[in-house]
Scaffold this active site. Sequence first.
Site, PDB file in Angstrom:
ATOM      1  N   CYS A   1      40.351 -43.354  19.329  1.00 51.65           N
ATOM      2  CA  CYS A   1      40.067 -44.724  19.751  1.00 51.65           C
ATOM      3  C   CYS A   1      40.317 -45.771  18.663  1.00 51.65           C
ATOM      4  CB  CYS A   1      38.624 -44.816  20.239  1.00 51.65           C
ATOM      5  SG  CYS A   1      38.228 -43.651  21.553  1.00 51.65           S
TER       6      CYS A   1
ATOM      7  N   HIS B   1      35.753 -52.009  20.266  1.00 51.60           N
ATOM      8  CA  HIS B   1      36.222 -50.925  21.128  1.00 51.60           C
ATOM      9  C   HIS B   1      35.325 -50.854  22.358  1.00 51.60           C
ATOM     10  CE1 HIS B   1      37.460 -47.171  22.727  1.00 51.60           C
ATOM     11  NE2 HIS B   1      36.429 -46.488  22.279  1.00 51.60           N
TER      12      HIS B   1
ATOM     13  N   ASN C   1      36.665 -47.125  29.164  1.00 49.88           N
ATOM     14  CA  ASN C   1      37.104 -46.789  27.811  1.00 49.88           C
ATOM     15  C   ASN C   1      38.535 -46.267  27.878  1.00 49.88           C
ATOM     16  OD1 ASN C   1      37.610 -45.608  25.311  1.00 49.88           O
ATOM     17  ND2 ASN C   1      35.642 -44.576  25.172  1.00 49.88           N
TER      18      ASN C   1
END
Length: 317
Positions: free
Chosen positions: A110, A244, A274
């Site tokens: 990520c 994020h 996500n």
Amino acid sequence: MSFKILGTGSKLAEKSVTNDDLAKIMETSDEWIRTRTGIGSRHVSTTETASFLAIEATKNAFGNCSVKPSDIDCVICATMRGDTFTPSVACAVAEALGINAPAYDVNAACTGMIYAFDIADSYIKSGKYDNILVVTVEQMSKLIDWTDRASCVLFGDGAGAAVLGKGDGLMAINISCAPSTTMIHGESFSGTSVFSELPEVKPVLHMQGQEVYKFAVSAMMAEIDKVLAEAKLEKSDIDYFLPHQANIRIIEGAAKRLGLSKDRVLTNIETCGNMSATSISVLLDEYNRKNTFKKGDKLLLVAFGAGMTSGACVIEW
């Protein structure tokens, strides 16, 4: 002198899957998912490949600036997994756009976009390259166990891109790794292959939720402190916070510690979930196209991911 962002682009998978859709195939509900994650829906690839999403995001980025594909000196793609283990997604993008330059993928989960930015910073600062294309793409729907309601509800698919050129936009950047291969890991073993006694690997993501949450909040705050100190800025100097998009609780926890008002914390987790390495790049493009950012605005980008990687940067728009 490092880089400035010249243009951004993104492409989401067309199919949107709501929490109510998931409730039809597993024991869950919209309320259960929303209250724990902040997610209402996510985009899931049906016919799109990772390369297709990355190429379309890149085309949109070039349409957002005056730089042409022929001006690009290097292509860096942040992804955990492309359509094939070789060639890379970056090579597929370069081929589609007619870019004759070095092209390769990086995997920092990520945190991938910020890792790619860090590489670009070094290249441009050294004078080796003038213009770099950073692409991010993830198809998380292909990497999760759809019977595991604790994890499958979190993720979505999409791609983002940023065209970088020489400039003073990057004020500070830092990347880190607190090595751990168990907190989030992407392998499960099932059987053995035909020609080997070694286990056959099927890519499925597993997470230790509580441990990840603890790491996320502390790592994000540590990264933020580092880049603010490097940029000689105070928390109050930041105009927009782009974290994020992992979980709304993590985002709100970090924002509270920063003392930021909600209007300065940008999110799209409710409709995108996500998207790993591509979360921040899609977020950046979305708000860029809304004309949210004004010249001189200071943006703080921060992420964490498997590995356990983390990173942050401050960019002046």
